[in-house]
Design an enzyme around this catalytic site. Structure first.
Site, PDB file in Angstrom:
ATOM      1  N   ASP A  41      -6.006  -7.201   3.995  1.00  0.00           N
ATOM      2  CA  ASP A  41      -7.322  -6.272   3.195  1.00  0.00           C
ATOM      3  C   ASP A  41      -8.204  -7.596   2.917  1.00  0.00           C
ATOM      4  OD1 ASP A  41      -8.901  -4.401   2.341  1.00  0.00           O
ATOM      5  OD2 ASP A  41      -8.044  -4.696   0.500  1.00  0.00           O
ATOM      6  N   LYS A  71       3.448 -15.155   2.139  1.00  0.00           N
ATOM      7  CA  LYS A  71       3.624 -16.085   0.754  1.00  0.00           C
ATOM      8  C   LYS A  71       5.118 -16.090   0.863  1.00  0.00           C
ATOM      9  CE  LYS A  71       1.347 -17.141  -2.374  1.00  0.00           C
ATOM     10  NZ  LYS A  71       1.118 -18.484  -3.082  1.00  0.00           N
ATOM     11  N   ASP A  81      -2.793 -17.860   0.255  1.00  0.00           N
ATOM     12  CA  ASP A  81      -3.809 -18.694  -0.344  1.00  0.00           C
ATOM     13  C   ASP A  81      -4.525 -19.653   0.236  1.00  0.00           C
ATOM     14  OD1 ASP A  81      -1.316 -19.965  -0.663  1.00  0.00           O
ATOM     15  OD2 ASP A  81      -1.534 -20.316  -2.559  1.00  0.00           O
ATOM     16  N   ASP A  84     -11.900  -9.037   4.739  1.00  0.00           N
ATOM     17  CA  ASP A  84     -13.233  -9.044   3.815  1.00  0.00           C
ATOM     18  C   ASP A  84     -13.593 -10.562   3.887  1.00  0.00           C
ATOM     19  OD1 ASP A  84     -13.260  -6.401   3.097  1.00  0.00           O
ATOM     20  OD2 ASP A  84     -13.833  -6.527   1.511  1.00  0.00           O
ATOM     21  N   TYR A 141       0.881  -1.220  -0.006  1.00  0.00           N
ATOM     22  CA  TYR A 141       0.152  -0.055  -0.073  1.00  0.00           C
ATOM     23  C   TYR A 141       0.877   1.028  -0.248  1.00  0.00           C
ATOM     24  CZ  TYR A 141      -4.687  -1.811   0.885  1.00  0.00           C
ATOM     25  OH  TYR A 141      -5.881  -2.460   0.699  1.00  0.00           O
TER      26      TYR A 141
END
Ligand code: IPM
Ligand code: MG
Length: 370
Positions: A251, A194, A227, A255, A143
């Site tokens: 983020d 990751k 993932d 959600d 970001y």
């Protein structure tokens, strides 16, 4: 009576002002009935600030946020401002506050309240009793990383660039928040990155592992690729207690986790900075639902996430656990009584709007406090 607590209230756009109005009534109630006393200041952010001040957030507003004990934020954005450049987007207001106030730890609980167990799209037996805390790093990563931008190449085509970058310090301080929270919960932390493809993820894993061994031997630490974490959150979400992760993965995963609970309209969040020598820290509290332009102005928005954000404010900024729990209990009881805004409507319940929901919470608070 304790000294006045200074709150900066930033309702923003869309349903922000509607749900904030009901929350202010809860704050007033606290003022009248409990041992707290609040000084409220309000200000414009997001599209509202763009329209009136020509910028998503003014420097004065940032200064007010710094001077306040806590910021209660509504939501920003809407179709009206979608075409503006990155330096003029409503979303810039929240990103600016995170950066300027050093709000690096974004706490996003995903809790399934018993009365809402059927609101989830997952089977009740998978989500019943779910209580996860996602700790998302919120001032670093892709970001904010440099270089960034869109550049034009020699052949006239373009290239868009963002950079994922994390330092030892940034990883340590957010992991620490996760470990400390876990100590008050089930003492389990799952760190998510990751590390199989990204150096920043590999460093993340190494730093978290080292910190846990040195300072948190009592915490059961596990690691997961982002993932896989997304998949596990849908397959068996109750395996998680605290999840600690970077800005972008947080983020997305937050959600995802929020929808396990059935409605975005229910979930609050807190974003915290580092405590100074006196223990004081900058903090911002906001519902995670966003401005919901499709239902703005219709009086049907669910005010509970904004109220629950105020409950988090009491808990994390003022250590007022009892009062925070009181608001949470009042919200749960109102839902259990069968009152529902459309987003959490269920067969056999009574559909109500924002104001009726707000009044019901106030009545319930009166009941619980006597
Ligand atoms: C969030 C939002 C923000 C983010 C936007 C509004 C900048 O999606 O708080 O999750 O991406 O961080
Ligand atoms: Mg988001």
């Amino acid at each position: 009576m304790a000294a006045n607590k200074k709150l900066l209230v930033l309702p923003g756009d869309g349903i922000g002002p509607e749900v904030m109005r009901e929350t202010i009534r809860v704050i007033d109630w606290m003022d009248r009935k409990r041992r707290a006393s609040f000084d409220l200041q309000d200000d414009l952010v997001g599209g509202a600030a763009i329209d009136q001040k020509g910028t998503p957030i003014t420097e004065e507003t940032v200064a007010r946020a710094k001077a306040a004990d806590a910021v209660l934020f509504g939501s920003v954005g809407g179709p009206k401002w979608e075409k503006l450049g990155f330096d003029m987007r409503p979303e810039l207001s929240i990103l600016t506050l995170r950066r300027e106030l050093g709000l690096f730890a974004n706490l996003r609980p995903a809790i399934v309240l018993d009365p809402l167990v059927n609101a989830s799209t997952l089977k009740p037996e998978v989500v019943q009793g779910l209580d996860i805390m996602i700790v998302r790093e919120s001032t670093g990563g892709i970001y904010f990383g440099e270089p960034r931008g869109i550049e034009t190449l020699a052949d006239g085509s373009q290239r868009g660039i963002n950079t994922e970058v994390y330092t030892t310090m940034e990883i340590e301080r957010v992991a620490r928040v996760g470990f400390e929270l876990a100590r008050k919960r089930q003492s389990r932390v799952c760190s998510v990155e990751k590390a199989n493809v990204m150096e920043s993820g590999l460093l993340w894993r190494q730093v978290v592992t080292r910190l846990a061994a040195a300072e948190y031997p009592d915490i059961a630490l596990s690691h997961m690729y982002a993932d896989n974490c997304a998949m596990q959150l849908v397959r068996n979400p109750r395996q998680f207690d605290v999840i600690v992760t970077g800005n972008l993965f947080g983020d997305i995963l937050s959600d995802l986790a929020s929808m396990l609970t059935g409605s975005l309209g229910m979930l609050p969040s807190a974003t915290l900075g580092a405590p100074d020598a006196s223990g004081r820290r900058h903090a911002l509290y906001e519902p995670i639902h966003g401005s919901a332009p499709d239902i703005a102005g219709k009086g049907v928005a669910n005010p509970l996430a904004q109220m629950l954000s105020f409950a988090m404010l009491l808990r994390y900024s003022f250590d007022m656990e009892e009062d925070a729990a009181l608001i949470e209990k009042a919200c749960t009881n109102v839902l259990a009584s069968g009152l529902r805004t459309p987003d959490v409507m269920a067969p056999g319940c009574a559909k109500v709007g924002t104001t009726v929901m707000g009044e019901a919470v106030l009545r319930e608070l009166d009941k619980l406090a006597t």
